[in-house]
Scaffold this active site. Structure first.
Site, PDB file in Angstrom:
ATOM      1  CG  HIS A  17      -2.094  -0.901   1.123  1.00  0.00           C
ATOM      2  ND1 HIS A  17      -3.307  -0.667   1.063  1.00  0.00           N
ATOM      3  CD2 HIS A  17      -2.115  -2.365   0.771  1.00  0.00           C
ATOM      4  CE1 HIS A  17      -4.126  -1.779   0.916  1.00  0.00           C
ATOM      5  NE2 HIS A  17      -3.286  -2.729   0.847  1.00  0.00           N
ATOM      6  CG  ASP A 108      -4.641   2.376   2.034  1.00  0.00           C
ATOM      7  OD1 ASP A 108      -5.911   1.862   1.957  1.00  0.00           O
ATOM      8  OD2 ASP A 108      -3.789   1.826   1.657  1.00  0.00           O
TER       9      ASP A 108
HETATM   10  C1  UDX Z   1      -0.702  -6.488  -0.531  1.00  0.00           C
HETATM   11  C2  UDX Z   1      -1.555  -7.572  -0.856  1.00  0.00           C
HETATM   12  O1  UDX Z   1      -1.082  -8.995  -0.202  1.00  0.00           O
HETATM   13  C3  UDX Z   1      -1.793  -7.526  -2.252  1.00  0.00           C
HETATM   14  O2  UDX Z   1      -2.479  -8.768  -2.832  1.00  0.00           O
HETATM   15  C4  UDX Z   1      -2.569  -6.155  -2.260  1.00  0.00           C
HETATM   16  O3  UDX Z   1      -2.895  -6.088  -3.732  1.00  0.00           O
HETATM   17  C5  UDX Z   1      -1.645  -5.021  -1.924  1.00  0.00           C
HETATM   18  O4  UDX Z   1      -1.218  -5.253  -0.808  1.00  0.00           O
HETATM   19  P1  UDX Z   1       1.834  -7.717  -0.977  1.00  0.00           P
HETATM   20  O5  UDX Z   1       1.357  -8.729  -0.876  1.00  0.00           O
HETATM   21  O6  UDX Z   1       2.900  -7.162  -0.440  1.00  0.00           O
HETATM   22  O7  UDX Z   1       0.756  -6.636  -0.924  1.00  0.00           O
HETATM   23  O8  UDX Z   1       2.035  -7.871  -2.673  1.00  0.00           O
HETATM   24  P2  UDX Z   1       2.177  -6.838  -3.928  1.00  0.00           P
HETATM   25  O9  UDX Z   1       1.116  -5.891  -4.218  1.00  0.00           O
HETATM   26  O10 UDX Z   1       2.556  -7.400  -4.863  1.00  0.00           O
HETATM   27  O11 UDX Z   1       3.304  -5.690  -3.587  1.00  0.00           O
HETATM   28  C6  UDX Z   1       4.535  -6.110  -3.077  1.00  0.00           C
HETATM   29  C7  UDX Z   1       5.542  -4.893  -3.539  1.00  0.00           C
HETATM   30  O12 UDX Z   1       6.994  -4.983  -3.174  1.00  0.00           O
HETATM   31  C8  UDX Z   1       5.739  -4.278  -5.022  1.00  0.00           C
HETATM   32  O13 UDX Z   1       5.560  -3.058  -5.244  1.00  0.00           O
HETATM   33  C9  UDX Z   1       6.995  -5.069  -5.430  1.00  0.00           C
HETATM   34  O14 UDX Z   1       7.686  -4.461  -6.213  1.00  0.00           O
HETATM   35  C10 UDX Z   1       7.648  -5.057  -4.035  1.00  0.00           C
HETATM   36  N1  UDX Z   1       8.828  -5.945  -3.765  1.00  0.00           N
HETATM   37  C11 UDX Z   1       8.341  -7.358  -3.789  1.00  0.00           C
HETATM   38  C12 UDX Z   1      10.166  -5.562  -3.854  1.00  0.00           C
HETATM   39  O15 UDX Z   1      10.474  -4.362  -4.137  1.00  0.00           O
HETATM   40  N2  UDX Z   1      11.109  -6.507  -3.676  1.00  0.00           N
HETATM   41  C13 UDX Z   1      10.784  -8.046  -3.365  1.00  0.00           C
HETATM   42  O16 UDX Z   1      11.694  -8.578  -3.475  1.00  0.00           O
HETATM   43  C14 UDX Z   1       9.234  -8.115  -3.506  1.00  0.00           C
END
Ligand code: UDX
Length: 451
Positions: A17, A108
Site C-alpha cells: 500500500h 488509503d
Molecule cells: C499486499 C497484498 O497482499 C496484495 O494482494 C495487495 O494487492 C496489495 O497489498 P503484497 O502481498 O506485498 O501486497 O504484494 P504486492 O501488491 O505485489 O506488493 C509488493 C511490492 O513489493 C511490489 O511493489 C514489489 O515491487 C515490491 N517488492 C516485492 C520488492 O520491491 N522486492 C521484492 O523482493 C518483493
C-alpha cells in the site's frame, strides 16, 4: 516557485500500500503540488531509504510504541484507528497554522475514518484504492449484501461488468470468512462513507479494466490514475527514481543484478510472493523442486522470516542456476532482459508491474485479492497460466514445473509474451502525457489548485 496547494497522503502501513501511494505522491509533486507523505510509527523503524526530495515525509504515532502484549488483528486495527485519528488531527492542526496549510487528504481506502478527521479540520479528502477495480466492485457488492457470505463450495458468482467467477476466483475473505473476520470488515467498509466524496482514486488504468471502471463510474466519481510505477520503466527517456523509495525490507541489490547479467535473455523465472504471504513448509519444498526440475534459471525471493522453511542445505546447494535472496529491487529485476517469466502470488502491485514491463506470469495466488487478480491474468488479459492445486491445496512440483515450462518454452507462452507486450504499451499510453491516467491526475491537480 513553491506550490501553495498542499496535500497529505496517508497509506495503510504495509509495503503493497505504501509503494503505489508514494509513487502517486511523486507524480502529484511533479505536477506542482506540495506533498506531505505521512507514515506511521509501526513502519518507521523498518524504512530503509528515504525516497525523494520532491516530497516531504512526516511520521505520526499509531500507538505501536506503547504496545506490550501480542495483539489480535481486531486490537491492532482499533488501536491504529484511534491513535492515528488523534495524531493525524494534531498533524493537520500544526500544519494549519503554517503559511501553507494542507487542503486535502488522500487516504488509503482501508482507512475511511480519515475522511472524518480531515473534514473536522476544514480539509476535504478522497480514498486511494490500491487494489484493482474488479476487486473493489466485488467488495462493494459484499457491502451491499448482494453476495451471500460465506460463498458456497462450487458456486459461481455473476456480477455486473465482469466474467462469471468461481469460488476460487473470488477474494479469499469472502469464502474463508472465519479466518480473518476483521479484515473482511475492513475491506467491505471501504464503501461505508463514499456518498459525498468528490474523487475515488484507483491504481489501475481505464483500458485494463474498462467495463468495471465504467460500471464504477456510474456510481462514483472514480478516476483511474495508474499504473503507479516509476515513469522511467514506461519511458526510458524520462528521469525518475528507479525505486518507489520506502523499503520495509533490505534489498540484495548488487547480488541480484550482477547475477542476472550473467544469464541469457528470457531464461530466468523470477519468483516472489510479496511482502506478507507465508507459505507452509511442504509448499516451499514443492516450489524448490518445481524450480529445480524446470531446468530454468531462477531468482527466488524468500523473506528472512521464511528462510527457515526451506529444505535443509538448499541454500548451500543452489548452484549457479538458482539464486535465493531475502528481498530484491523487483522493478529492476522485472525490467531485466534475462527475465522470462514471473511466478507470482498476484499481489496487485506485482501484477501491475509485470503487465507494465511486459513479463508473462505463472500465477500462484495465496489470499486476499490475489485469486481474482489471477483469474484476470489468465482469462481476461491472457498473460499467464494459473497453477492448479491438488486436493490438499498444494501446488505440486510437477504442476509448477509444467506451468513454468509452458510459459517459458511453450507455444502458448509466446502468445502470452505478445499479449504482455500489448499491455505494456497500453500502460505506457495511459501514463504518457495526455494519456487517460495522466489526464485524470491533471484534472485532480487542477481542481485542487483552484478550490
Ligand atoms: C499486499 C497484498 O497482499 C496484495 O494482494 C495487495 O494487492 C496489495 O497489498 P503484497 O502481498 O506485498 O501486497 O504484494 P504486492 O501488491 O505485489 O506488493 C509488493 C511490492 O513489493 C511490489 O511493489 C514489489 O515491487 C515490491 N517488492 C516485492 C520488492 O520491491 N522486492 C521484492 O523482493 C518483493
Amino acid at each position: 516557485m513553491e506550490s501553495h496547494t498542499h496535500i497529505l497522503l496517508l497509506p495503510y502501513p504495509v509495503q503493497g500500500h505504501i509503494n503505489p501511494m508514494l509513487q502517486f505522491s511523486k507524480r502529484l509533486a511533479s505536477k506542482g503540488l506540495r506533498v506531505t507523505f505521512v507514515t506511521t510509527t509501526s513502519v518507521r523503524n523498518s524504512i530503509q531509504a528515504n525516497a525523494s526530495s520532491s516530497i516531504n515525509f512526516e511520521t505520526i504515532s499509531d500507538g505501536s510504541e506503547e504496545v506490550q502484549d501480542v495483539e489480535t488483528t481486531y486490537q491492532t486495527l482499533e488501536r491504529f484507528k484511534s491513535k492515528v485519528s488523534q495524531s493525524l488531527a494534531k498533524l493537520i492542526e500544526r500544519h494549519n497554522s503554517t503559511k501553507c496549510p494542507p487542503k486535502f487528504v488522500v487516504y488509503d481506502s482501508f482507512l475511511p475514518w480519515a475522511l472524518g478527521v480531515a473534514r473536522q479540520h476544514g480539509l476535504d479528502g478522497a480514498p486511494f484504492f490500491t487494489q484493482p477495480c474488479v476487486v473493489n466492485a466485488i467488495y462493494y457488492h459484499a457491502y451491499q449484501e448482494a453476495i451471500q457470505m460465506p460463498l458456497e463450495e462450487g458456486s459461481s458468482i455473476s456480477l455486473p461488468s465482469m466474467p462469471s467467477l468461481g469460488i476460487n476466483d473470488m477474494p479469499s475473505f469472502l469464502h474463508d470468512t472465519g479466518s480473518y473476520p476483521d479484515v473482511l470488515k475492513l475491506v467491505v467498509n471501504q464503501f461505508s462513507n463514499l456518498q459525498d466524496v468528490n474523487w475515488l482514486l484507483c491504481n489501475t488504468f481505464d483500458k485494463l479494466e474498462d467495463e468495471v471502471v465504467n460500471w464504477m463510474a456510474s456510481h462514483w466519481p472514480i478516476k483511474a490514475i495508474g499504473p503507479t510505477i516509476p515513469s522511467i520503466y514506461l519511458d526510458k527517456q524520462l528521469e525518475d527514481d528507479k525505486e518507489y523509495g520506502l523499503n520495509l525490507f533490505k534489498p540484495n541489490m548488487d547480488t541480484c543484478m550482477k547475477w542476472l547479467d550473467t544469464k541469457e535473455v528470457g531464461s530466468v523465472v523470477y519468483t516472489s510472493f510479496g511482502s506478507l504471504a507465508a507459505l507452509g513448509e511442504e509448499q516451499m519444498k514443492e516450489i524448490t523442486w518445481g524450480l529445480k526440475n524446470s531446468n530454468c534459471n531462477f531468482l527466488w525471493v524468500v523473506r528472512e522470516s521464511e528462510v527457515i522453511k526451506l529444505p535443509k542445505n538448499f541454500l548451500h546447494e543452489t548452484t549457479e542456476k538458482g539464486l535465493v535472496v531475502s528481498w530484491c529491487p523487483q522493478l529492476e529485476v522485472l525490467d531485466h532482459k534475462a527475465i522470462g517469466c514471473f511466478m507470482t502470488h498476484c499481489g496487485w502491485n506485482s501484477t501491475l508491474e509485470a503487465l507494465s514491463l511486459g513479463v508473462p506470469m505463472v500465477a500462484m495466488p495465496q489470499w486476499t485479492d490475489q485469486p481474482t487478480n489471477a483469474k484476470f491474468i489468465v482469462d481476461v488479459w491472457k498473460v499467464g497460466v494459473r497453477i492448479e492445486l491438488n486436493e490438499r491445496g498444494i501446488a505440486t512440483k510437477e504442476e509448477i514445473e509444467l506451468c513454468i515450462r509452458e510459459v517459458i518454452e511453450g507455444k502458448r507462452g509466446k502468445e502470452m509474451k505478445r499479449n504482455s507486450l500489448k499491455w505494456k504499451k497500453l500502460a505506457k499510453e495511459a501514463m504518457d502525457k495526455g494519456g487517460s491516467s495522466d489526464k485524470n491526475t491533471d484534472e485532480f491537480v487542477a481542481k485542487l489548485a483552484h478550490s
